[in-house]
Design a protein around this motif. Sequence first.
Motif, PDB file in Angstrom:
ATOM      1  N   ALA A  82      17.393 -91.686  93.291  1.00 26.35           N
ATOM      2  CA  ALA A  82      16.368 -90.665  93.077  1.00 26.35           C
ATOM      3  C   ALA A  82      16.279 -89.712  94.264  1.00 26.35           C
ATOM      4  O   ALA A  82      16.185 -88.489  94.087  1.00 26.35           O
ATOM      5  CB  ALA A  82      15.015 -91.326  92.817  1.00 26.35           C
ATOM      6  N   VAL A  83      16.338 -90.248  95.470  1.00 22.07           N
ATOM      7  CA  VAL A  83      16.289 -89.400  96.667  1.00 22.07           C
ATOM      8  C   VAL A  83      17.520 -88.508  96.730  1.00 22.07           C
ATOM      9  O   VAL A  83      17.418 -87.301  97.019  1.00 22.07           O
ATOM     10  CB  VAL A  83      16.167 -90.271  97.940  1.00 22.07           C
ATOM     11  N   LEU A  88      20.153 -83.181  96.044  1.00 27.90           N
ATOM     12  CA  LEU A  88      21.176 -82.377  95.382  1.00 27.90           C
ATOM     13  C   LEU A  88      20.560 -81.196  94.639  1.00 27.90           C
ATOM     14  O   LEU A  88      21.115 -80.094  94.637  1.00 27.90           O
ATOM     15  CB  LEU A  88      21.999 -83.233  94.419  1.00 27.90           C
ATOM     16  N   ILE A  89      19.427 -81.432  94.019  1.00 30.15           N
ATOM     17  CA  ILE A  89      18.754 -80.332  93.322  1.00 30.15           C
ATOM     18  C   ILE A  89      18.338 -79.254  94.324  1.00 30.15           C
ATOM     19  O   ILE A  89      18.489 -78.056  94.067  1.00 30.15           O
ATOM     20  CB  ILE A  89      17.547 -80.853  92.518  1.00 30.15           C
ATOM     21  N   PRO A 100      18.799 -75.750  88.729  1.00 33.91           N
ATOM     22  CA  PRO A 100      18.321 -76.924  87.971  1.00 33.91           C
ATOM     23  C   PRO A 100      16.841 -77.163  88.260  1.00 33.91           C
ATOM     24  O   PRO A 100      16.396 -77.032  89.396  1.00 33.91           O
ATOM     25  CB  PRO A 100      19.191 -78.065  88.495  1.00 33.91           C
ATOM     26  N   GLN A 101      16.097 -77.501  87.229  1.00 32.88           N
ATOM     27  CA  GLN A 101      14.669 -77.760  87.377  1.00 32.88           C
ATOM     28  C   GLN A 101      14.379 -79.237  87.686  1.00 32.88           C
ATOM     29  O   GLN A 101      13.425 -79.548  88.371  1.00 32.88           O
ATOM     30  CB  GLN A 101      13.939 -77.358  86.092  1.00 32.88           C
ATOM     31  N   HIS A 102      15.199 -80.093  87.149  1.00 27.96           N
ATOM     32  CA  HIS A 102      15.010 -81.531  87.327  1.00 27.96           C
ATOM     33  C   HIS A 102      16.354 -82.215  87.120  1.00 27.96           C
ATOM     34  O   HIS A 102      17.272 -81.633  86.553  1.00 27.96           O
ATOM     35  CB  HIS A 102      13.971 -82.082  86.336  1.00 27.96           C
ATOM     36  N   PRO A 103      16.474 -83.446  87.584  1.00 30.96           N
ATOM     37  CA  PRO A 103      17.748 -84.152  87.396  1.00 30.96           C
ATOM     38  C   PRO A 103      17.977 -84.520  85.930  1.00 30.96           C
ATOM     39  O   PRO A 103      17.040 -84.847  85.203  1.00 30.96           O
ATOM     40  CB  PRO A 103      17.602 -85.403  88.261  1.00 30.96           C
TER      41      PRO A 103
END
Length: 143
Positions: A82-83, A88-89, A100-103
Amino acid sequence: MSAAREDAIYARLLVLLTLAFGILLAAASAGLVLVVGAAQRRRSTNALAVLGASTRQRSGFLWTEARALTIAGTVGGLVAAAVLAEELIKVLTGIFDPPPQHPAIPWMSVITLLLAVVASAALATSLATRWAGRVDPSRLRDL
């Protein structure tokens, strides 16, 4: 078949190959850690047998360790993932348009990975508990 379609097929196969390798590596690592941990405590397991612990009690130690390590490793891996995804985002926000808004979480891959790790841990612990049942007290000083 168009070149774009072939490229998409090859990209999908490459992703599947990468996921399969990751799942295999995670499962093998989990199993190896548990088997090596049980082998390192062979003398302790024999001592417990000499002191009168039943096979069920000795295997209980191994199952408890397997659960603790599997849960700690899974939680640690998910937190690290998650981190890493969040970082990366942040990095990719300046590169891609639109950013990108979210993974994008591949839930089937995550679930498959978790099941493979749990199955590997269960298999390794089952083998270790079978080994824990065979104790020769006369070999206690030789170990």
